[in-house]
Enzyme design. Structure first.
Site, PDB file in Angstrom:
ATOM      1  N   HIS A 118       0.826  -1.224   0.000  1.00 24.60           N
ATOM      2  CA  HIS A 118       0.000   0.000   0.000  1.00 24.60           C
ATOM      3  C   HIS A 118       0.855   1.267   0.000  1.00 24.60           C
ATOM      4  O   HIS A 118       0.420   2.304  -0.484  1.00 24.60           O
ATOM      5  CB  HIS A 118      -0.911   0.029   1.230  1.00 24.60           C
ATOM      6  CG  HIS A 118      -1.900  -1.091   1.256  1.00 24.60           C
ATOM      7  ND1 HIS A 118      -2.596  -1.451   2.378  1.00 24.60           N
ATOM      8  CD2 HIS A 118      -2.301  -1.953   0.286  1.00 24.60           C
ATOM      9  CE1 HIS A 118      -3.390  -2.470   2.113  1.00 24.60           C
ATOM     10  NE2 HIS A 118      -3.218  -2.803   0.846  1.00 24.60           N
ATOM     11  N   GLN A 364      -3.379  -9.495   5.175  1.00 21.72           N
ATOM     12  CA  GLN A 364      -3.252  -9.217   3.734  1.00 21.72           C
ATOM     13  C   GLN A 364      -1.909  -8.559   3.407  1.00 21.72           C
ATOM     14  O   GLN A 364      -1.655  -8.207   2.265  1.00 21.72           O
ATOM     15  CB  GLN A 364      -4.399  -8.338   3.285  1.00 21.72           C
ATOM     16  CG  GLN A 364      -5.747  -9.058   3.459  1.00 21.72           C
ATOM     17  CD  GLN A 364      -6.884  -8.313   2.800  1.00 21.72           C
ATOM     18  OE1 GLN A 364      -6.925  -7.092   2.833  1.00 21.72           O
ATOM     19  NE2 GLN A 364      -7.801  -9.038   2.200  1.00 21.72           N
ATOM     20  N   HIS A 365      -1.103  -8.355   4.409  1.00 24.71           N
ATOM     21  CA  HIS A 365       0.276  -7.887   4.248  1.00 24.71           C
ATOM     22  C   HIS A 365       0.368  -6.547   3.500  1.00 24.71           C
ATOM     23  O   HIS A 365       1.304  -6.332   2.715  1.00 24.71           O
ATOM     24  CB  HIS A 365       1.133  -8.966   3.580  1.00 24.71           C
ATOM     25  CG  HIS A 365       0.833 -10.316   4.127  1.00 24.71           C
ATOM     26  ND1 HIS A 365       1.023 -10.635   5.445  1.00 24.71           N
ATOM     27  CD2 HIS A 365       0.257 -11.414   3.547  1.00 24.71           C
ATOM     28  CE1 HIS A 365       0.609 -11.872   5.666  1.00 24.71           C
ATOM     29  NE2 HIS A 365       0.131 -12.365   4.543  1.00 24.71           N
ATOM     30  N   CYS A 366      -0.637  -5.703   3.715  1.00 28.45           N
ATOM     31  CA  CYS A 366      -0.665  -4.380   3.050  1.00 28.45           C
ATOM     32  C   CYS A 366      -0.563  -4.539   1.540  1.00 28.45           C
ATOM     33  O   CYS A 366       0.096  -3.720   0.865  1.00 28.45           O
ATOM     34  CB  CYS A 366       0.434  -3.456   3.569  1.00 28.45           C
ATOM     35  SG  CYS A 366       0.227  -3.019   5.270  1.00 28.45           S
ATOM     36  N   ALA A 367      -1.116  -5.622   1.018  1.00 28.65           N
ATOM     37  CA  ALA A 367      -1.102  -5.848  -0.436  1.00 28.65           C
ATOM     38  C   ALA A 367      -2.519  -6.254  -0.856  1.00 28.65           C
ATOM     39  O   ALA A 367      -2.732  -7.247  -1.537  1.00 28.65           O
ATOM     40  CB  ALA A 367      -0.091  -6.933  -0.786  1.00 28.65           C
TER      41      ALA A 367
END
Ligand SMILES: Cc1ncc(COP(=O)(O)O)c(C=O)c1O
Length: 408
Positions: A118, A364-367
């Site tokens: 992100h 979501q691992h900033c993805a």
């Protein structure tokens, strides 16, 4: 295998800890912890404005920190290195300054990939929301490599910026940035869009030379490379930095101020570093790079990475209930392993592992754009670094299997 755990006091304080969340952040070696403490005890003062000894010591350490980064990433000069508090902040600063300078206008396009963190999406979406630029996403192939055909197709005359991660924090895939740069040269010649690289996952793992990557700017974060949290690095070509109008200005970043107006400093990097810089964080980054230099970092790391990646991949093959979100190839990838266990929520898996002192990450691992494409609302991610061992990996798999049996 060399035991690097002994260099990291956290493992002494938590002898059973299996730390496998290195993509999020790394543990700190005693060399860094002690180095910062020593600086605060013996050498701390504000820089730029003092002609006394303590200020000079601080100033020298601050510059030394930039010089070691310069050497490490192949930049031309330490004056091209800007520090602030994290990667996310870095790109917002760069993106907004680019807009302010007029290098990007309404209806222009910024190309990013669908696997971006992100941190390399939202700053552009802010410009889209506020000023009407376009943000387009390049697809990845089935193996999670950048889809170079799709990339070529999207290179329209509207593209002014290409902003890509060097390594995905989710799939671990390494993108071939020099290839991206040469595709841009072929398509646009001298009128190339700016190429901005998110080096947050590459700089902590392998040797980088920004000149060989032919990029215009790169950002990365110190806490993923054994330094303290709160130090971020933005590198950009000197010519670009000279052109840009910063969005923030005060303190040492200005030239003259009157009641009516002000001028930006012409000095680099001062122009982009208003106020008192993060001195102890800068020292922590200096110490982190010194530590890495002292252990012949890349040679050691590369060999260890290959061995432990092969070992982990082999072990993953034996668990059929998993869906793996990474390339099956051992080449062009880092030691990041994202997966879901069919029928079990990823948070339940990570909680179960946590009860056994095993730290991984779920979510979501900033993805999120990638996760949406893959239809995953949650995944588990385990990731390795210098201090991890085969025993850590064995413990992880033993408890993971136990979790699957008990939670199914
Ligand atoms: C590829 C990538 N970019 C950017 C970031 C953001 O870093 P920070 O949290 O230091 O802002 C991360 C952090 O996980 C990352 O993996």
């Amino acid at each position: 295998m060399t035991d690097f755990k002994k260099d990291f006091p956290i493992f002494e304080n938590h002898p059973n800890l299996v730390y496998l969340d290195n993509t999020a952040t790394t543990q700190k070696p005693a060399y860094v912890i002690d180095g910062v403490a020593e600086y605060l005890r013996t050498g701390y003062a504000n820089i730029h404005r003092g002609s006394y000894e303590l200020s000079e010591i601080s100033e020298k350490l601050y510059e030394d920190s930039k010089k070691i980064v310069t050497k490490h990433i192949g930049a031309e000069s330490w004056r091209e290195i800007i520090y602030t508090s994290n990667s996310t902040y870095a790109l917002n600063l760069l993106a907004q300054s680019i807009w302010r300078t007029g290098l990007l206008k309404a209806w222009d396009t910024v190309l990013v990939s669908v696997v971006e963190h992100h941190a390399n999406i939202v700053p552009w979406l802010i410009l889209k929301e506020d000023y009407g630029i376009n943000v387009e996403f390049v697809w990845v192939t089935e193996n999670f490599d950048l889809d170079y055909n799709d990339f070529r197709d999207k290179l329209t005359s509207k593209v002014k910026i290409v902003a890509l991660t060097h390594v995905s924090n989710t799939t671990g895939q390494i993108f071939d940035i020099s290839n991206v740069a040469s595709l841009l040269s072929v398509r646009y010649g001298k009128q190339k869009p700016l190429l901005i690289i998110d080096g947050s996952q590459s700089v902590p793992h392998f040797s980088i030379d920004v000149r060989k990557l032919w990029c215009d700017a790169m950002f990365f974060t110190g806490h993923k490379i054994f330094a303290d949290s709160g130090i971020w690095v933005l590198w950009a070509r000197e010519e670009l930095l000279q052109t840009l109008k910063p969005i923030f200005s005060w303190g040492g970043a200005i030239g003259e101020v009157s009641k009516e107006s002000f001028t930006h400093s012409t000095m680099l990097p001062d122009k982009f570093e208003p106020g008192t810089p993060n001195l102890n964080w800068a020292v922590s980054l200096l110490k982190a790079f010194e530590y890495l230099g002292s252990i012949w970092w890349y040679e050691v790391l590369e060999a260890r990475e290959k061995e432990l990646t092969a070992y982990t991949l082999e072990k993953f093959k034996n668990i059929s209930a998993l869906k793996l979100i990474w390339s099956t190839s051992i080449e062009n990838r880092l030691w990041v392993f994202t997966f879901v266990v069919e029928g079990i929520h990823s948070f339940d898996i990570s909680d179960y592992l946590a009860e056994h002192d095993i730290c991984i990450r779920a979510g979501q691992h900033c993805a999120e754009p990638l996760m949406r494409e893959l239809w995953y609302t949650h995944t588990c991610r385990m990731s390795l670094h210098l201090y991890n061992t085969k025993e850590d990996i064995d413990s992880f798999f033993e408890i993971l299997k136990q979790a699957i049996t008990e939670l199914s």
